[in-house]
Design a protein around this motif. Structure first.
Motif, PDB file in Angstrom:
ATOM      1  N   LEU A  97     -63.553 -18.164 -17.348  1.00  0.00           N
ATOM      2  CA  LEU A  97     -62.927 -19.191 -16.529  1.00  0.00           C
ATOM      3  C   LEU A  97     -63.156 -20.572 -17.147  1.00  0.00           C
ATOM      4  O   LEU A  97     -62.232 -21.379 -17.260  1.00  0.00           O
ATOM      5  CB  LEU A  97     -63.551 -19.102 -15.128  1.00  0.00           C
ATOM      6  CG  LEU A  97     -62.976 -19.885 -13.979  1.00  0.00           C
ATOM      7  CD1 LEU A  97     -63.389 -19.217 -12.683  1.00  0.00           C
ATOM      8  CD2 LEU A  97     -63.452 -21.304 -13.957  1.00  0.00           C
ATOM      9  N   LEU A  98     -64.378 -20.835 -17.589  1.00  0.00           N
ATOM     10  CA  LEU A  98     -64.714 -22.115 -18.217  1.00  0.00           C
ATOM     11  C   LEU A  98     -63.996 -22.278 -19.558  1.00  0.00           C
ATOM     12  O   LEU A  98     -63.551 -23.375 -19.898  1.00  0.00           O
ATOM     13  CB  LEU A  98     -66.226 -22.242 -18.392  1.00  0.00           C
ATOM     14  CG  LEU A  98     -67.028 -22.326 -17.091  1.00  0.00           C
ATOM     15  CD1 LEU A  98     -68.522 -22.242 -17.375  1.00  0.00           C
ATOM     16  CD2 LEU A  98     -66.679 -23.585 -16.310  1.00  0.00           C
ATOM     17  N   LYS A  99     -63.860 -21.182 -20.291  1.00  0.00           N
ATOM     18  CA  LYS A  99     -63.143 -21.241 -21.571  1.00  0.00           C
ATOM     19  C   LYS A  99     -61.689 -21.654 -21.343  1.00  0.00           C
ATOM     20  O   LYS A  99     -61.123 -22.434 -22.118  1.00  0.00           O
ATOM     21  CB  LYS A  99     -63.204 -19.896 -22.299  1.00  0.00           C
ATOM     22  CG  LYS A  99     -64.533 -19.625 -22.962  1.00  0.00           C
ATOM     23  CD  LYS A  99     -64.513 -18.289 -23.692  1.00  0.00           C
ATOM     24  CE  LYS A  99     -65.844 -18.041 -24.382  1.00  0.00           C
ATOM     25  NZ  LYS A  99     -65.855 -16.749 -25.084  1.00  0.00           N
ATOM     26  N   LEU A 143     -59.699 -29.830 -19.756  1.00  0.00           N
ATOM     27  CA  LEU A 143     -60.226 -30.387 -18.508  1.00  0.00           C
ATOM     28  C   LEU A 143     -61.752 -30.492 -18.498  1.00  0.00           C
ATOM     29  O   LEU A 143     -62.313 -31.272 -17.733  1.00  0.00           O
ATOM     30  CB  LEU A 143     -59.754 -29.543 -17.323  1.00  0.00           C
ATOM     31  CG  LEU A 143     -58.230 -29.426 -17.186  1.00  0.00           C
ATOM     32  CD1 LEU A 143     -57.865 -28.488 -16.039  1.00  0.00           C
ATOM     33  CD2 LEU A 143     -57.605 -30.795 -16.993  1.00  0.00           C
ATOM     34  N   ILE A 144     -62.404 -29.691 -19.334  1.00  0.00           N
ATOM     35  CA  ILE A 144     -63.866 -29.726 -19.433  1.00  0.00           C
ATOM     36  C   ILE A 144     -64.275 -29.604 -20.894  1.00  0.00           C
ATOM     37  O   ILE A 144     -63.468 -29.204 -21.747  1.00  0.00           O
ATOM     38  CB  ILE A 144     -64.552 -28.586 -18.627  1.00  0.00           C
ATOM     39  CG1 ILE A 144     -64.204 -27.210 -19.228  1.00  0.00           C
ATOM     40  CG2 ILE A 144     -64.215 -28.660 -17.147  1.00  0.00           C
ATOM     41  CD1 ILE A 144     -65.097 -26.084 -18.763  1.00  0.00           C
ATOM     42  N   THR A 145     -65.537 -29.921 -21.152  1.00  0.00           N
ATOM     43  CA  THR A 145     -66.143 -29.671 -22.459  1.00  0.00           C
ATOM     44  C   THR A 145     -67.424 -28.890 -22.209  1.00  0.00           C
ATOM     45  O   THR A 145     -68.185 -29.220 -21.295  1.00  0.00           O
ATOM     46  CB  THR A 145     -66.476 -31.006 -23.171  1.00  0.00           C
ATOM     47  OG1 THR A 145     -65.269 -31.752 -23.292  1.00  0.00           O
ATOM     48  CG2 THR A 145     -67.060 -30.763 -24.539  1.00  0.00           C
ATOM     49  N   ARG A 146     -67.623 -27.850 -23.011  1.00  0.00           N
ATOM     50  CA  ARG A 146     -68.866 -27.067 -22.939  1.00  0.00           C
ATOM     51  C   ARG A 146     -69.687 -27.379 -24.169  1.00  0.00           C
ATOM     52  O   ARG A 146     -69.155 -27.453 -25.266  1.00  0.00           O
ATOM     53  CB  ARG A 146     -68.567 -25.559 -22.932  1.00  0.00           C
ATOM     54  CG  ARG A 146     -67.801 -25.079 -21.745  1.00  0.00           C
ATOM     55  CD  ARG A 146     -67.460 -23.595 -21.799  1.00  0.00           C
ATOM     56  NE  ARG A 146     -66.782 -23.247 -23.042  1.00  0.00           N
ATOM     57  CZ  ARG A 146     -66.996 -22.126 -23.717  1.00  0.00           C
ATOM     58  NH1 ARG A 146     -67.851 -21.222 -23.306  1.00  0.00           N
ATOM     59  NH2 ARG A 146     -66.343 -21.878 -24.818  1.00  0.00           N
ATOM     60  N   VAL A 193     -69.182 -30.592 -18.919  1.00  0.00           N
ATOM     61  CA  VAL A 193     -68.850 -31.977 -18.574  1.00  0.00           C
ATOM     62  C   VAL A 193     -67.348 -32.059 -18.349  1.00  0.00           C
ATOM     63  O   VAL A 193     -66.567 -31.491 -19.118  1.00  0.00           O
ATOM     64  CB  VAL A 193     -69.265 -32.946 -19.703  1.00  0.00           C
ATOM     65  CG1 VAL A 193     -68.872 -34.371 -19.363  1.00  0.00           C
ATOM     66  CG2 VAL A 193     -70.750 -32.863 -19.959  1.00  0.00           C
ATOM     67  N   ILE A 194     -66.966 -32.741 -17.308  1.00  0.00           N
ATOM     68  CA  ILE A 194     -65.541 -32.934 -17.046  1.00  0.00           C
ATOM     69  C   ILE A 194     -65.005 -34.004 -17.996  1.00  0.00           C
ATOM     70  O   ILE A 194     -65.681 -34.996 -18.271  1.00  0.00           O
ATOM     71  CB  ILE A 194     -65.298 -33.278 -15.566  1.00  0.00           C
ATOM     72  CG1 ILE A 194     -63.814 -33.185 -15.241  1.00  0.00           C
ATOM     73  CG2 ILE A 194     -65.881 -34.625 -15.195  1.00  0.00           C
ATOM     74  CD1 ILE A 194     -63.514 -32.937 -13.795  1.00  0.00           C
ATOM     75  N   THR A 195     -63.817 -33.778 -18.532  1.00  0.00           N
ATOM     76  CA  THR A 195     -63.192 -34.730 -19.456  1.00  0.00           C
ATOM     77  C   THR A 195     -62.425 -35.784 -18.652  1.00  0.00           C
ATOM     78  O   THR A 195     -62.171 -35.595 -17.451  1.00  0.00           O
ATOM     79  CB  THR A 195     -62.207 -34.007 -20.389  1.00  0.00           C
ATOM     80  OG1 THR A 195     -61.147 -33.462 -19.581  1.00  0.00           O
ATOM     81  CG2 THR A 195     -62.877 -32.912 -21.202  1.00  0.00           C
ATOM     82  N   PRO A 196     -62.006 -36.859 -19.302  1.00  0.00           N
ATOM     83  CA  PRO A 196     -61.166 -37.846 -18.612  1.00  0.00           C
ATOM     84  C   PRO A 196     -59.886 -37.208 -18.049  1.00  0.00           C
ATOM     85  O   PRO A 196     -59.463 -37.531 -16.938  1.00  0.00           O
ATOM     86  CB  PRO A 196     -60.841 -38.872 -19.704  1.00  0.00           C
ATOM     87  CG  PRO A 196     -62.019 -38.798 -20.632  1.00  0.00           C
ATOM     88  CD  PRO A 196     -62.412 -37.343 -20.636  1.00  0.00           C
ATOM     89  N   GLU A 197     -59.310 -36.271 -18.805  1.00  0.00           N
ATOM     90  CA  GLU A 197     -58.118 -35.569 -18.318  1.00  0.00           C
ATOM     91  C   GLU A 197     -58.442 -34.775 -17.047  1.00  0.00           C
ATOM     92  O   GLU A 197     -57.653 -34.734 -16.099  1.00  0.00           O
ATOM     93  CB  GLU A 197     -57.566 -34.636 -19.405  1.00  0.00           C
ATOM     94  CG  GLU A 197     -56.241 -34.010 -19.048  1.00  0.00           C
ATOM     95  CD  GLU A 197     -55.675 -33.139 -20.159  1.00  0.00           C
ATOM     96  OE1 GLU A 197     -54.864 -32.262 -19.834  1.00  0.00           O
ATOM     97  OE2 GLU A 197     -56.035 -33.342 -21.332  1.00  0.00           O
ATOM     98  N   GLY A 198     -59.622 -34.139 -17.031  1.00  0.00           N
ATOM     99  CA  GLY A 198     -60.058 -33.412 -15.836  1.00  0.00           C
ATOM    100  C   GLY A 198     -60.258 -34.342 -14.653  1.00  0.00           C
ATOM    101  O   GLY A 198     -59.914 -34.015 -13.515  1.00  0.00           O
ATOM    102  N   MET A 199     -60.813 -35.526 -14.918  1.00  0.00           N
ATOM    103  CA  MET A 199     -61.003 -36.511 -13.848  1.00  0.00           C
ATOM    104  C   MET A 199     -59.661 -37.017 -13.332  1.00  0.00           C
ATOM    105  O   MET A 199     -59.496 -37.247 -12.134  1.00  0.00           O
ATOM    106  CB  MET A 199     -61.861 -37.688 -14.332  1.00  0.00           C
ATOM    107  CG  MET A 199     -63.342 -37.397 -14.384  1.00  0.00           C
ATOM    108  SD  MET A 199     -64.059 -36.772 -12.836  1.00  0.00           S
ATOM    109  CE  MET A 199     -63.874 -38.174 -11.746  1.00  0.00           C
ATOM    110  N   ASN A 200     -58.680 -37.180 -14.218  1.00  0.00           N
ATOM    111  CA  ASN A 200     -57.346 -37.634 -13.794  1.00  0.00           C
ATOM    112  C   ASN A 200     -56.675 -36.638 -12.861  1.00  0.00           C
ATOM    113  O   ASN A 200     -55.879 -37.024 -12.003  1.00  0.00           O
ATOM    114  CB  ASN A 200     -56.451 -37.894 -15.008  1.00  0.00           C
ATOM    115  CG  ASN A 200     -56.885 -39.120 -15.784  1.00  0.00           C
ATOM    116  OD1 ASN A 200     -57.570 -39.997 -15.251  1.00  0.00           O
ATOM    117  ND2 ASN A 200     -56.506 -39.177 -17.044  1.00  0.00           N
TER     118      ASN A 200
END
Length: 149
Positions: free
Chosen positions: A70-72, A79-82, A95-102
């Motif tokens: 799911l995370l992959k 949307l995230i970085t592992r 960590v949530i990326t800026p795109e994920g935060m948007n």
């Protein structure tokens, strides 16, 4: 035996309700290109920008074998970085990326839209949430026997 009567079972209405609520989420989440489990991960990351895989698994009651793919997929969507923790490489941090935060802004209306689609007023939603939370707090998670995993 009355205990084995279908209509006396608690499990069936919970099972059906879970499936129906998830189905109500589906059209709302499709607009964001998210599945329900992905949405749950993002809810936690919108609230706490950094989480370990272990913490996410505990909060979502998911094992790493379910959570990792799911995370992959979320990472592939940007949307995230592992990454591995610098002080302990056994720990994977998310960590949530800026795109994920948007995406959070686009998801803002989902809780109210869901509540409306379930025909619940604020008091009913609050009462239901409290009852379900109390039940979850009372019931300890059951680990599957090793031969079933």
């Amino acid at each position: 035996m009355e205990q084995l009567k279908f209509d006396n079972q608690v499990c069936f209405p919970l099972y059906v309700l879970s499936r129906q609520v998830t189905a109500h989420y589906r059209p709302l989440l499709e607009k964001l290109d998210l599945t329900y489990p992905q949405y749950l991960v993002l809810l936690l990351l919108w609230e706490h920008k950094l989480q370990t895989v272990k913490d996410l698994g505990e909060k979502l009651c998911l094992d790493s074998g379910t959570l990792t793919p799911l995370l992959k997929r979320l990472e592939k969507k940007g949307l995230i970085t592992r990454y591995r923790c610098k002080t302990d490489e056994r720990i994977v941090e998310i960590v949530i990326t800026p795109e994920g935060m948007n995406l959070r802004k686009k998801a803002q209306k989902i809780p109210m839209q869901l509540q409306a689609s379930l025909n619940l007023d604020d008091k009913e939603r609050e009462t239901l949430h409290k009852q379900l939370q109390r039940l979850m707090d009372k019931i300890k998670p059951v680990q599957a026997p090793a031969d079933e995993i």
